[in-house]
Design a protein around this motif. Structure first.
Motif, PDB file in Angstrom:
ATOM      1  N   VAL A  69       6.021 -15.650  -9.885  1.00  0.00           N
ATOM      2  CA  VAL A  69       6.030 -15.020  -8.514  1.00  0.00           C
ATOM      3  C   VAL A  69       6.193 -13.477  -8.544  1.00  0.00           C
ATOM      4  N   VAL A  70       5.433 -12.791  -7.569  1.00  0.00           N
ATOM      5  CA  VAL A  70       5.435 -11.503  -7.463  1.00  0.00           C
ATOM      6  C   VAL A  70       5.654 -11.002  -6.006  1.00  0.00           C
ATOM      7  N   PRO A  71       6.852 -10.777  -5.623  1.00  0.00           N
ATOM      8  CA  PRO A  71       7.208 -10.372  -4.287  1.00  0.00           C
ATOM      9  C   PRO A  71       6.625  -9.106  -3.801  1.00  0.00           C
ATOM     10  N   ASP A  72       6.592  -8.973  -2.314  1.00  0.00           N
ATOM     11  CA  ASP A  72       6.060  -7.621  -2.030  1.00  0.00           C
ATOM     12  C   ASP A  72       6.498  -6.249  -2.594  1.00  0.00           C
ATOM     13  N   GLN A  73       7.691  -6.067  -2.812  1.00  0.00           N
ATOM     14  CA  GLN A  73       8.184  -4.866  -3.505  1.00  0.00           C
ATOM     15  C   GLN A  73       7.592  -4.547  -4.903  1.00  0.00           C
ATOM     16  N   ASP A  74       7.397  -5.668  -5.705  1.00  0.00           N
ATOM     17  CA  ASP A  74       6.860  -5.581  -7.172  1.00  0.00           C
ATOM     18  C   ASP A  74       5.180  -5.321  -6.834  1.00  0.00           C
ATOM     19  N   ILE A  75       4.580  -5.836  -5.742  1.00  0.00           N
ATOM     20  CA  ILE A  75       3.282  -5.622  -5.577  1.00  0.00           C
ATOM     21  C   ILE A  75       2.943  -4.021  -5.137  1.00  0.00           C
ATOM     22  N   ARG A  76       4.047  -3.566  -4.277  1.00  0.00           N
ATOM     23  CA  ARG A  76       4.022  -2.038  -3.994  1.00  0.00           C
ATOM     24  C   ARG A  76       4.097  -1.270  -5.125  1.00  0.00           C
ATOM     25  N   GLU A  77       5.086  -1.804  -6.151  1.00  0.00           N
ATOM     26  CA  GLU A  77       5.338  -0.856  -7.334  1.00  0.00           C
ATOM     27  C   GLU A  77       4.468  -0.834  -8.366  1.00  0.00           C
ATOM     28  N   SER A  78       3.494  -1.940  -8.448  1.00  0.00           N
ATOM     29  CA  SER A  78       2.245  -2.006  -9.340  1.00  0.00           C
ATOM     30  C   SER A  78       1.222  -1.175  -8.553  1.00  0.00           C
TER      31      SER A  78
ATOM     32  N   MET B 167     -10.162  -0.875   0.300  1.00  0.00           N
ATOM     33  CA  MET B 167     -10.511  -0.284   1.830  1.00  0.00           C
ATOM     34  C   MET B 167      -9.793  -1.101   2.874  1.00  0.00           C
ATOM     35  N   LYS B 168      -9.835  -2.336   2.760  1.00  0.00           N
ATOM     36  CA  LYS B 168      -9.230  -3.159   3.774  1.00  0.00           C
ATOM     37  C   LYS B 168      -7.817  -3.171   4.063  1.00  0.00           C
ATOM     38  N   PHE B 169      -6.774  -2.435   3.014  1.00  0.00           N
ATOM     39  CA  PHE B 169      -5.406  -2.665   2.956  1.00  0.00           C
ATOM     40  C   PHE B 169      -4.641  -1.439   3.167  1.00  0.00           C
ATOM     41  N   GLU B 170      -4.906  -0.670   4.185  1.00  0.00           N
ATOM     42  CA  GLU B 170      -4.485   0.764   4.302  1.00  0.00           C
ATOM     43  C   GLU B 170      -3.029   0.849   4.368  1.00  0.00           C
ATOM     44  N   GLN B 171      -2.352  -0.335   5.145  1.00  0.00           N
ATOM     45  CA  GLN B 171      -0.886  -0.404   5.170  1.00  0.00           C
ATOM     46  C   GLN B 171      -0.247  -0.583   3.869  1.00  0.00           C
ATOM     47  N   ALA B 172      -0.633  -1.424   3.154  1.00  0.00           N
ATOM     48  CA  ALA B 172       0.034  -2.081   1.873  1.00  0.00           C
ATOM     49  C   ALA B 172       0.011  -0.870   1.045  1.00  0.00           C
ATOM     50  N   VAL B 173      -0.902   0.188   0.808  1.00  0.00           N
ATOM     51  CA  VAL B 173      -1.072   1.253  -0.032  1.00  0.00           C
ATOM     52  C   VAL B 173      -0.197   2.158   0.455  1.00  0.00           C
ATOM     53  N   SER B 174      -0.159   2.402   1.731  1.00  0.00           N
ATOM     54  CA  SER B 174       0.863   3.534   2.284  1.00  0.00           C
ATOM     55  C   SER B 174       2.020   3.106   1.979  1.00  0.00           C
TER      56      SER B 174
END
Length: 337
Positions: free
Chosen positions: A229-238, A281-288
């Motif tokens: 399981v990979v929660p949002d914070q771990d996604i951002r860190e990766s 290109m579809k995920f500006e918010q997640a990258v920012s």
């Protein structure tokens, strides 16, 4: 004929059929559960044969509405219905090729090595393709990375296939609590035991919680050897780690697989591949949100300025009735063209 798509790849399906005179496309996407770019990709197509619905629910809610239209054999045949997401077996077959391609890129000359394939997992279409590849003899180990919608991980770790709360994450295509390809997976790992699968699906659809038979669970664990399981914070860190170390921008779905690879890699080390699932290109918010500066893409800037339109399915309305009415209307219009 009419095509129905409830996936987050709706824009790709639209591009394949837009402007055709003999095929209409219905796309249903969950309100607030796709990125602005994804939404604009779908709603800015104004061709007469494309019908886009914004649905006030989750992806699981949409799948529940679509399924009866296909189960109703008379209705489906009358209107030549075809699904473009992984409800359609053709999608599974095409994705099977990805596993052979990835394996041949990594294996040694005699192709005797086993390769670990890490799959960002939602509705389990891609996992099903991997199982088909294994059944065809490809020496691969399948590993599932899920976001906080963790039904697949809980099934493998606890032995119970049970629906949890549908959570909104920054990897929205994986926000699935009822992975409809699980029926196919059970069929494949049980050596095509149709009676078993039919019984299990009936029990699951009644209670939305199903303890799996030990033999089936054992076969699943042999087939999908690991999950995480990979929660949002771990996604951002990766996302941030890969960009800082390799100058490569991951989409948030792919980042779940990279997180699993970096933090839960196999022992001893072996050849591994992470399946990348979408354009960043579809995920500006997640990258920012990951603390990475999002580059300007000219194509995206132009897209966001285009006129858009969509139909609505509001909470409290009978979505299946609306969908069936639209299909009937489309069939009549095709006859009149």
């Amino acid at each position: 004929s009419s095509g129905i798509n409830a996936e987050y790849g709706g824009s790709a399906a639209i591009e394949a059929v837009r402007g055709l005179s003999s095929v209409d496309m219905i796309v249903m996407y969950p309100d607030g559960r796709v990125s602005d770019v994804q939404e604009q990709q779908m709603t800015s197509v104004l061709d007469d044969n494309v019908h886009v619905f914004n649905v006030e629910g989750s992806g699981d809610d949409i799948d529940i509405v679509i399924k009866p239209c296909f189960v109703d054999k008379e209705f489906a045949e009358k209107h030549n219905l075809c699904s473009i997401n992984s409800i359609n077996w053709s999608r599974i077959m095409v994705q099977t090729v990805h596993y052979f391609y990835a394996y041949l890129k990594l294996c040694n000359e005699d192709c005797s090595d086993e390769v670990e394939v890490i799959i960002p997992t939602g509705a389990c279409g891609n996992v099903t393709s991997g199982i088909v590849a294994r059944k065809m003899g490809l020496p691969i180990k399948l590993v599932c990375a899920v976001n906080s919608n963790d039904i697949v991980h809980r099934m493998l770790s606890e032995g119970v296939f049970s629906v949890g709360e549908s959570l909104l994450t920054i990897a929205p295509a994986m926000d699935v609590q009822i992975p409809y390809n699980m029926e196919r997976i059970w069929y494949l790992v049980s050596d095509r035991d149709t009676q078993l699968v039919s019984t299990l699906m009936e029990q699951f659809e009644e209670s939305l919680s199903l303890p799996l038979p030990p033999t089936l669970l054992d076969q699943l664990r042999k087939t999908i050897t690991k999950s995480c399981v990979v929660p949002d914070q771990d996604i951002r860190e990766s996302l941030k780690k890969v960009f800082e170390e390799d100058s490569y921008l991951l989409c948030p779905h792919t980042a779940t697989g990279v997180h699993l690879y970096v933090n839960h890699s196999s022992t001893p080390p072996q050849k591994s591949v992470v399946l990348a699932t979408a354009s960043v290109m579809k995920f500006e918010q997640a990258v920012s949100e990951a603390g990475v500066e999002f580059p300007e893409f000219e194509k995206v800037s132009g897209l966001m300025k285009m006129e858009s339109r969509c139909l609505k399915m509001a909470k409290g309305e009978n979505w299946e009735t609306i969908l069936r009415f639209k299909i009937e209307e489309i069939s009549q219009n095709i006859l009149n063209r």
